[in-house]
Design a protein around this motif. Structure first.
Motif, PDB file in Angstrom:
ATOM      1  N   ASP A   1       0.833  -1.202   0.000  1.00 53.96           N
ATOM      2  CA  ASP A   1       0.000   0.000   0.000  1.00 53.96           C
ATOM      3  C   ASP A   1       0.870   1.257   0.000  1.00 53.96           C
ATOM      4  N   LEU A   2       1.949   1.202   0.765  1.00 55.00           N
ATOM      5  CA  LEU A   2       2.881   2.333   0.786  1.00 55.00           C
ATOM      6  C   LEU A   2       3.489   2.563  -0.592  1.00 55.00           C
ATOM      7  N   MET A   3       3.860   1.473  -1.247  1.00 56.31           N
ATOM      8  CA  MET A   3       4.525   1.586  -2.543  1.00 56.31           C
ATOM      9  C   MET A   3       3.562   2.030  -3.641  1.00 56.31           C
ATOM     10  N   VAL A   4       2.381   1.436  -3.663  1.00 53.89           N
ATOM     11  CA  VAL A   4       1.414   1.775  -4.704  1.00 53.89           C
ATOM     12  C   VAL A   4       1.050   3.250  -4.646  1.00 53.89           C
TER      13      VAL A   4
ATOM     14  N   SER B   1       9.606  -2.040  -4.216  1.00 53.75           N
ATOM     15  CA  SER B   1       9.680  -0.721  -4.854  1.00 53.75           C
ATOM     16  C   SER B   1       9.191  -0.771  -6.295  1.00 53.75           C
ATOM     17  N   SER B   2       9.108  -1.977  -6.888  1.00 53.36           N
ATOM     18  CA  SER B   2       8.617  -2.115  -8.263  1.00 53.36           C
ATOM     19  C   SER B   2       7.222  -1.527  -8.421  1.00 53.36           C
TER      20      SER B   2
ATOM     21  N   ALA C   1       4.951   0.325 -11.466  1.00 59.19           N
ATOM     22  CA  ALA C   1       4.267  -0.706 -12.248  1.00 59.19           C
ATOM     23  C   ALA C   1       2.863  -0.975 -11.721  1.00 59.19           C
ATOM     24  N   ASP C   2       1.946  -1.230 -12.642  1.00 55.78           N
ATOM     25  CA  ASP C   2       0.599  -1.663 -12.280  1.00 55.78           C
ATOM     26  C   ASP C   2       0.563  -3.155 -11.996  1.00 55.78           C
ATOM     27  N   LYS C   3       1.477  -3.894 -12.629  1.00 51.27           N
ATOM     28  CA  LYS C   3       1.534  -5.341 -12.446  1.00 51.27           C
ATOM     29  C   LYS C   3       2.990  -5.776 -12.541  1.00 51.27           C
ATOM     30  N   VAL C   4       3.360  -6.739 -11.706  1.00 52.81           N
ATOM     31  CA  VAL C   4       4.721  -7.271 -11.712  1.00 52.81           C
ATOM     32  C   VAL C   4       4.642  -8.785 -11.912  1.00 52.81           C
TER      33      VAL C   4
ATOM     34  N   VAL D   1      12.229 -10.397 -13.839  1.00 51.74           N
ATOM     35  CA  VAL D   1      11.156  -9.590 -13.256  1.00 51.74           C
ATOM     36  C   VAL D   1      10.670  -8.637 -14.336  1.00 51.74           C
ATOM     37  N   THR D   2       9.409  -8.784 -14.728  1.00 51.42           N
ATOM     38  CA  THR D   2       8.837  -7.937 -15.770  1.00 51.42           C
ATOM     39  C   THR D   2       7.858  -6.952 -15.146  1.00 51.42           C
ATOM     40  N   LEU D   3       8.119  -5.679 -15.352  1.00 49.85           N
ATOM     41  CA  LEU D   3       7.255  -4.623 -14.827  1.00 49.85           C
ATOM     42  C   LEU D   3       6.331  -4.136 -15.932  1.00 49.85           C
ATOM     43  N   HIS D   4       5.041  -4.213 -15.705  1.00 50.27           N
ATOM     44  CA  HIS D   4       4.057  -3.619 -16.603  1.00 50.27           C
ATOM     45  C   HIS D   4       3.850  -2.182 -16.113  1.00 50.27           C
ATOM     46  N   LEU D   5       4.536  -1.262 -16.786  1.00 45.22           N
ATOM     47  CA  LEU D   5       4.649   0.099 -16.289  1.00 45.22           C
ATOM     48  C   LEU D   5       3.312   0.819 -16.289  1.00 45.22           C
TER      49      LEU D   5
END
Length: 645
Positions: free
Chosen positions: A19-22, A132-133, A137-140, A177-181
């Motif tokens: 929650d902090l990261m989002v 931190s991702s 990112a919306d999805k990792v 690790v794929t970040l969906h930005l």
């Protein structure tokens, strides 16, 4: 959902951190790439070491590397390594849950933080790594396979409290690790993580020193003739794989060739920290034992500084080959906050933690590193008092543990230690400063221990000391109760507790020897009677020179164990006997005079004995002690108050 796909919930603490990261508490979103690259670098270190130790492990370590892959159209960024990888259980343990405590406390502190800078400082102390991702990112999506195993694992989450996990076939060794930005903000080009220039700048800033190549496919565009001899041109695009970091070991470079920013970023990498270091210590030793060391004193204490399970120690390399992280044999436990790297030249690559405990070279390196760290703190104390004050506020309680365990460096530890005292409400004092201010004829350094400054200041033990202007050290850390009993003196000045042994603060002008003897005779019967009446609780009753306002106080023998120290031992599981203590009386207090008279007039009156019991109880409460029978004390007090009305 596919039956082979399992959906699980994050651990409560992990949900809070997500929650902090989002919601982007930490404004420096760029740091996410540093965290992912650092994790990949650790995985490469581990697989290289495992291949050295386990000859049966079927892995290829000839081209260990980190790969960054961008898909502009899909808006994804992938960080891939061919390192040690993870099993399904390890993924759940390390990513699906949060293997650290304290998140709830951090959240509460964040709510109370007054500004963004304070919030970032708190997050920096906590350290968030992989999480931190979700700042960008919306999805990792994570795909990993443990070295030596055939089955891989896919993990996926949008950071909303749940994640999915499944087994996959054909996954390459290592982790990707794929970040969906998050959607692109046209007004925020500085945070376009699909741009080549942006990724290059972040790697240069944060990860240039990583010992493994960081590779990325880059486009090369050039104009070429449409056909041979034609003046008309067309754009030709080629794709090349390029290494975008220098891979230079920072500790092996001359100090004048390394910028402060490079040191700071290396510290953040090696310590998984977000704050800048307070001090940088670079060492190079030649001769019998050759090694290089790059150490850092953090500017903030980690939240798990007093956690027994916390990973502590510096990283050990041999000839630039990573051997182990958190090598606790290279630094004493009281310096467990020190971060950094030691690169030894003559150790075996197969050295284990058990072997290190007996290794003569490691012990020699440890001694030298310890002395260097302590001398650096001492230099900071004299030349940069503000930085020293910050250091002592963060780590002083831990450093004082060395007074118990490190006899060889005890003198230096005493010199660099600071203590709150009655001299100043704001500025702590060193022992050297205390000695400079000692009154004429004062031979001892006086101290008092307790749970808080205010509790100690209100203690009856301090009354005469304050009245006569003697400075008293106010020691409130639990470790203080222990080390003061093991350190006999400082530069020949004995340490004396205001609550232990006999203390004579009377001067010749105030009281002659004859007058004191007369007073002893006057109260002799009362002292004898009180000793008998309170024999269950006290071993002796005597007149006091410590008291000016209170009627009585309890004293521990000079070499006895204080109740507070006994509580510390019991809390650690050790049962220790606590001897009876000494009750000291203020002969000038109206209550003591009245008790003496009542005993003379009514020696067998039960109410006089009850008054003695109340006197003992109030002395115990005044020092913050606990009554053996609170209900009886309350009953006696209520009865006495009723009769007085």
């Amino acid at each position: 959902m596919n039956a082979s796909v399992e959906q699980l919930e994050f651990q409560a603490e992990a949900r809070q951190l997500l929650d902090l990261m989002v919601h982007s508490v930490y404004s420096n979103k760029d740091s996410f790439l540093r965290e992912l690259i650092s994790n990949a670098s650790d995985a490469l270190d581990k697989v290289r070491l495992e291949a050295l130790r386990n000859k049966d492990l079927d892995v290829d370590t000839s081209d260990l590397h980190i790969e960054l892959e961008v898909d502009k159209e899909a808006r994804t960024l992938t960080v891939r390594d061919n390192g040690i990888g993870m099993t399904r259980d390890e993924v759940v343990d390390l990513i699906g849950t949060l293997a650290k405590s304290g998140t709830a406390e951090v959240r509460q502190q964040l709510k109370e933080a007054k500004n963004q800078a304070a919030s970032e400082e708190l997050i920096g102390q906590f350290g968030i790594g992989f999480y931190s991702s979700f700042m960008v990112a919306d999805k990792v999506e994570l795909v990993t396979r443990k070295a030596g195993q055939t089955e891989g694992t896919r993990w996926e989450s949008s950071g909303e409290g749940t994640y999915t996990i499944e087994s996959v076939e054909g996954a390459p060794q290592g982790t990707s690790v794929t970040l969906h930005l998050k959607p692109e903000d046209s007004e925020d080009e500085l945070h376009d993580y699909t741009a080549e220039w942006k990724i290059r700048s972040l790697v240069k800033q944060y990860s240039d020193f990583i010992a493994f190549p960081i590779r990325m496919q880059v486009e090369r565009r050039k104009q070429v003739p449409v056909e041979e001899g034609s003046e008309e041109t067309r754009e030709e695009v080629t794709v090349e794989t390029e290494t975008i970091n220098s891979m230079k070991a920072l500790w092996a470079r001359p100090k004048d060739e390394v910028s402060e920013d490079e040191y700071k970023e290396f510290y953040k990498h090696i310590a998984h920290a977000w704050d800048d270091p307070l001090e940088i210590i670079a060492m190079k030793a030649e001769g019998t034992f050759e090694y290089q060391a790059l150490l850092f004193i953090p500017s903030h204490a980690p939240f798990d500084l007093f956690d027994r399970d916390a990973k502590v120690g510096v990283h050990l390399y041999v000839k630039r080959v990573f051997i182990m992280g958190d090598c606790d044999q290279l630094m004493p436990e009281y310096l467990r906050f020190i971060k950094g790297v030691v690169d030894a030249q003559d150790l075996s690559l197969n050295v284990s933690r058990e072997i290190l405990q007996q290794d003569r070279q490691i012990k020699a390196i440890r001694r030298r590193l310890t002395k260097k760290v302590l001398s650096t703190i001492k230099e900071m104390q004299s030349s940069r008092p503000e930085d020293y004050k910050k250091f002592w506020t963060q780590f002083g309680r831990v450093v004082k543990e060395g007074l118990l365990s490190d006899i060889d460096n005890r003198e230096t530890l005493l010199q660099i230690s600071s203590f709150v005292s009655t001299h100043s409400e704001e500025e702590p004092t060193t022992l050297a400063q205390y000695v400079e201010r000692m009154k004429e004829g004062q031979e001892k350094i006086f101290y008092a221990t307790g749970e808080s400054r205010q509790q100690i200041l209100n203690s009856p033990h301090l009354e005469a000391f304050k009245a006569k202007g003697y400075e008293v050290l106010l020691l409130t850390d639990p470790v203080d109760e222990v080390w003061v009993g093991m350190v006999p003196d400082y530069e020949g000045k004995p340490l004396q507790s205001v609550a232990k042994g006999e203390v004579d603060l009377t001067s010749d002008e105030e009281s002659s020897e004859a007058e004191r003897e007369e007073q002893e005779k006057e109260f002799a019967d009362l002292l004898t009677w009180l000793k008998e009446t309170l024999s269950e609780h006290v071993k002796e009753v005597r007149l006091s020179t410590r008291l000016t306002e209170s009627p009585a106080c309890l004293i521990t023998d000079a070499f006895g164990m204080t109740p507070a120290l006994a509580r510390i031992y019991r809390a650690s599981g050790q049962e220790v006997p606590v001897g009876k203590r000494i009750l000291e009386l203020n002969p000038n207090h109206p209550l003591i005079k009245g008790l003496r008279q009542a005993h003379q007039d009514r020696p067998d009156d039960a109410s006089v004995a009850e008054a003695a019991e109340l006197l003992y109880g109030t002395a115990l409460l005044a020092e913050g002690g606990a009554l053996d029978d609170p209900a009886r004390f309350a009953g006696l007090l209520a009865d006495r108050l009723t009769r007085s009305l």
